[in-house]
Design a protein around this motif. Structure first.
Motif, PDB file in Angstrom:
ATOM      1  N   PRO A  91      -7.872  -4.386  -4.324  1.00 48.11           N
ATOM      2  CA  PRO A  91      -7.180  -4.147  -3.050  1.00 48.11           C
ATOM      3  C   PRO A  91      -7.292  -5.390  -2.164  1.00 48.11           C
ATOM      4  CG  PRO A  91      -9.116  -2.698  -3.270  1.00 48.11           C
ATOM      5  CD  PRO A  91      -9.033  -3.510  -4.517  1.00 48.11           C
ATOM      6  N   SER A 135      -4.481   3.505   2.209  1.00 46.45           N
ATOM      7  CA  SER A 135      -4.206   2.380   3.111  1.00 46.45           C
ATOM      8  C   SER A 135      -4.437   1.037   2.424  1.00 46.45           C
ATOM      9  CB  SER A 135      -5.102   2.465   4.350  1.00 46.45           C
ATOM     10  OG  SER A 135      -6.444   2.104   4.022  1.00 46.45           O
ATOM     11  N   LEU A 136      -5.036   1.075   1.228  1.00 45.67           N
ATOM     12  CA  LEU A 136      -5.336  -0.184   0.532  1.00 45.67           C
ATOM     13  C   LEU A 136      -4.116  -0.663  -0.244  1.00 45.67           C
ATOM     14  CD1 LEU A 136      -8.911   0.759  -0.729  1.00 45.67           C
ATOM     15  CD2 LEU A 136      -8.347  -0.796   1.150  1.00 45.67           C
ATOM     16  N   GLY A 137      -3.819  -1.953  -0.105  1.00 43.42           N
ATOM     17  CA  GLY A 137      -2.649  -2.524  -0.770  1.00 43.42           C
ATOM     18  C   GLY A 137      -3.048  -3.416  -1.934  1.00 43.42           C
ATOM     19  N   ALA A 192       0.850  -1.191   0.000  1.00 40.56           N
ATOM     20  CA  ALA A 192       0.000   0.000   0.000  1.00 40.56           C
ATOM     21  C   ALA A 192       0.886   1.241   0.000  1.00 40.56           C
ATOM     22  CB  ALA A 192      -0.906   0.002   1.232  1.00 40.56           C
ATOM     23  N   GLU A 231      -5.409  -8.241   0.959  1.00 39.66           N
ATOM     24  CA  GLU A 231      -4.493  -8.550   2.059  1.00 39.66           C
ATOM     25  C   GLU A 231      -4.786  -9.982   2.481  1.00 39.66           C
ATOM     26  OE1 GLU A 231      -2.570  -8.763   4.699  1.00 39.66           O
ATOM     27  OE2 GLU A 231      -1.136  -7.201   4.240  1.00 39.66           O
ATOM     28  N   ASN A 264       0.348   3.877   5.294  1.00 40.47           N
ATOM     29  CA  ASN A 264      -0.025   3.077   6.463  1.00 40.47           C
ATOM     30  C   ASN A 264      -1.395   2.399   6.318  1.00 40.47           C
ATOM     31  OD1 ASN A 264      -0.190   2.123   9.094  1.00 40.47           O
ATOM     32  ND2 ASN A 264      -0.688   4.125   9.970  1.00 40.47           N
ATOM     33  N   SER A 265      -1.463   1.105   6.604  1.00 44.08           N
ATOM     34  CA  SER A 265      -2.747   0.383   6.555  1.00 44.08           C
ATOM     35  C   SER A 265      -3.372   0.195   7.933  1.00 44.08           C
ATOM     36  CB  SER A 265      -2.543  -1.002   5.945  1.00 44.08           C
ATOM     37  OG  SER A 265      -2.127  -0.920   4.606  1.00 44.08           O
ATOM     38  N   LYS A 297      -7.580   6.619   4.246  1.00 43.07           N
ATOM     39  CA  LYS A 297      -8.207   5.328   3.968  1.00 43.07           C
ATOM     40  C   LYS A 297      -7.890   4.827   2.552  1.00 43.07           C
ATOM     41  CE  LYS A 297     -12.690   3.155   4.959  1.00 43.07           C
ATOM     42  NZ  LYS A 297     -14.032   3.346   5.527  1.00 43.07           N
TER      43      LYS A 297
END
Ligand code: V55
Ligand code: FE
Length: 485
Positions: free
Chosen positions: A350, A322-324, A301, A352, A304-305, A319
């Protein structure tokens, strides 16, 4: 009277569960493959007592371990706390004695020097034991079938590292359990350790080295020849702990590195390659090497997530950033350059919590599954969404680049999935994917089962719990041949 804090961390979807459970023959719906013989263990943070601080971190809860035992088309369920030293001391006192997450300065003086571990992050069977893991503490052992707690182990006094990752890999070629520790010589230190444990539970190697700076090293990669360490600036310092600020904070100004250590090398052989830019990354999908070229697959991302680990410079949580997205980082151990050779995005969704067919860990592979945050879809759970909701399951075919998804609906969230091979010698990705789907409105959890390569068609079966479990972290399948039966 102990009341849990009346805030989003302890209410609605995150209300503590706390019950130890024994249920035989769970209700089933649809197809539950009759030839599956094994266990699915998973763990959730579940504070035994109301925390000392109202804003206590989700990651600070005591580990509650769930066991789904599949055999002859039936599924039994068992759930027990990991009775860690912390759990026992607090159980005796009838209240919390340990304070803030990763901050011993906030503990009740009566527990000074005690192991603070919660065993709340991952559970995996190895050498006939269930390893219940928290990255700030030693390895905690439980019986894989009774879930009886057996205490911490240092592998017969051999393992020097005081900490033990919650994200080990099992090398499918050697059967070795590959792990690491960070802050191995004390809280906030930069000391690291890579180690391997044989299939019978003997420590067979430990290589110590130094990290460029102190960071939350939550996961890593293992290839046939290398151990790979993502250095991402989720960092901390004593000043934060003295002020009882959240242990970790994200620093957008620090470099990101990939550390690569030959598994048969020594401390001096580690190389740190610099990433093209600052970014956030946490859970590793897989890694493999082609000669000296090392490929490392991880959702990345731009920022920071973790909203609960604030920006160290005070910037508000973003927000969208924050998406990876699943990304392949490539570095070359033969190169004179200390920079990445390549960084390539592999997923359009996106995502995780990536998982693979673990028989292909450390090797070139084709199939990945992950949780997708489809922010275009509604969420109708009580209390609303204070973070993006993992509302969709994803399958990525890395050979074709094709992605399949299944949306759980506006009332539900999906917990981390796990691949289960159809049989021991089935081809890669031939089998099932299982995951808990929690309905936040009806308050039931189903352990859903999908055909691994057809998740878009929806679950083929459901193992139904008569309650909803709390959001958890990680879990693993163990074939019956790995169980002490
Ligand atoms: C993570 C989880 C933890 C922890 C540190 O997902 C990092 C990341 C459940 O505890 O202590
Ligand atoms: Fe994790």
């Amino acid at each position: 009277m102990a009341h849990y804090p009346n805030n989003p961390g302890f209410t609605y979807a995150l209300r503590p569960f706390r019950a130890e459970v024994d249920l035989q023959d769970l209700e089933l719906e649809g197809e539950v493959p009759g030839d599956l013989d094994g266990t699915f263990h998973r763990v959730m943070p579940d504070p035994q007592f109301s925390p000392m601080f109202e804003d206590d971190q989700f990651f600070n809860g005591d580990g509650m371990v769930s066991l789904f035992r599949f055999k002859d088309g039936k599924v039994d369920f068992k759930q027990r706390y990991a009775r860690t030293d912390k759990w026992e001391l607090e159980n005796e006192a009838g209240k919390a004695l340990f304070g803030a997450y990763r901050n011993p300065l906030t503990d009740d003086p009566s527990v000074k020097g005690k192991v603070r571990g919660t065993a709340n992050t991952n559970v995996i069977v190895h050498a006939g034991e269930l390893y219940a893991l928290k990255e700030d503490s030693p390895c905690f052992l439980m019986d894989p079938l009774t879930l009886e707690s057996k205490g911490y182990t240092d592998f017969g006094g051999k393992l020097k590292s005081q900490t033990f990752t919650a994200h080990p890999k099992i090398d499918p070629v050697t059967g070795n359990f590959c792990g690491f520790g960070y802050a191995t010589t004390g809280i906030l230190t930069t000391s690291m350790s890579y180690f391997e444990i044989s299939p019978t539970g003997e420590l067979i190697k430990e290589i110590e080295f130094e990290n460029p700076y102190y960071c939350m090293m939550h996961d890593f990669g293992v290839t046939e020849d290398y151990a790979v360490f993502p250095v991402v600036p989720i960092t901390s310092n004593w000043d934060r702990l003295e002020k009882n600020m959240p242990h970790f904070a994200f620093d957008t100004t620090m470099p990101v590195y990939l550390g690569v250590l030959p598994r048969n090398g020594e401390s001096k052989d580690i190389r740190f390659f610099k990433a093209p830019r600052n970014c956030f990354a946490s859970h590793v999908m897989n890694a493999f090497n082609d000669g000296t070229k090392v490929h490392f697959d991880i959702p990345v991302a731009p920022n920071n997530s973790f909203p609960f680990f604030p920006d160290i410079h005070g910037k508000p949580f973003n927000k969208e950033e924050s998406l990876g997205f699943l990304t392949r980082w490539t570095v070359d151990m033969a190169s004179n350059s200390d920079e990445f050779e390549k960084s390539e995005q592999l997923s359009q969704n996106p995502d995780e919590f990536p998982r693979i067919d673990e028989r292909y860990a450390t090797q070139p592979y084709r199939h990945g599954w992950e949780l997708v945050f489809d922010v275009t879809k509604p969420y109708d759970g009580p209390g609303g969404a204070f973070m993006a909701i993992p509302n969709t399951l994803g399958h990525t075919d890395l050979a074709t680049g094709k992605e399949k998804t299944w949306y759980a609906g506006s009332e539900s969230a999906i917990q981390e999935c796990c691949f289960v091979p159809r049989s021991a010698d089935a081809p890669e990705g031939d089998g099932y994917v299982i995951a808990l789907v929690d309905n936040h409105v009806s308050n039931y959890s189903d352990l859903c089962i999908w055909e691994a390569q057809h998740i878009d068609e929806g679950p083929i079966g459901r193992v139904k719990l008569p309650f909803r479990l709390r959001q958890g972290l990680h879990g693993n399948w163990a074939d019956a041949s790995k169980l002490p039966i």
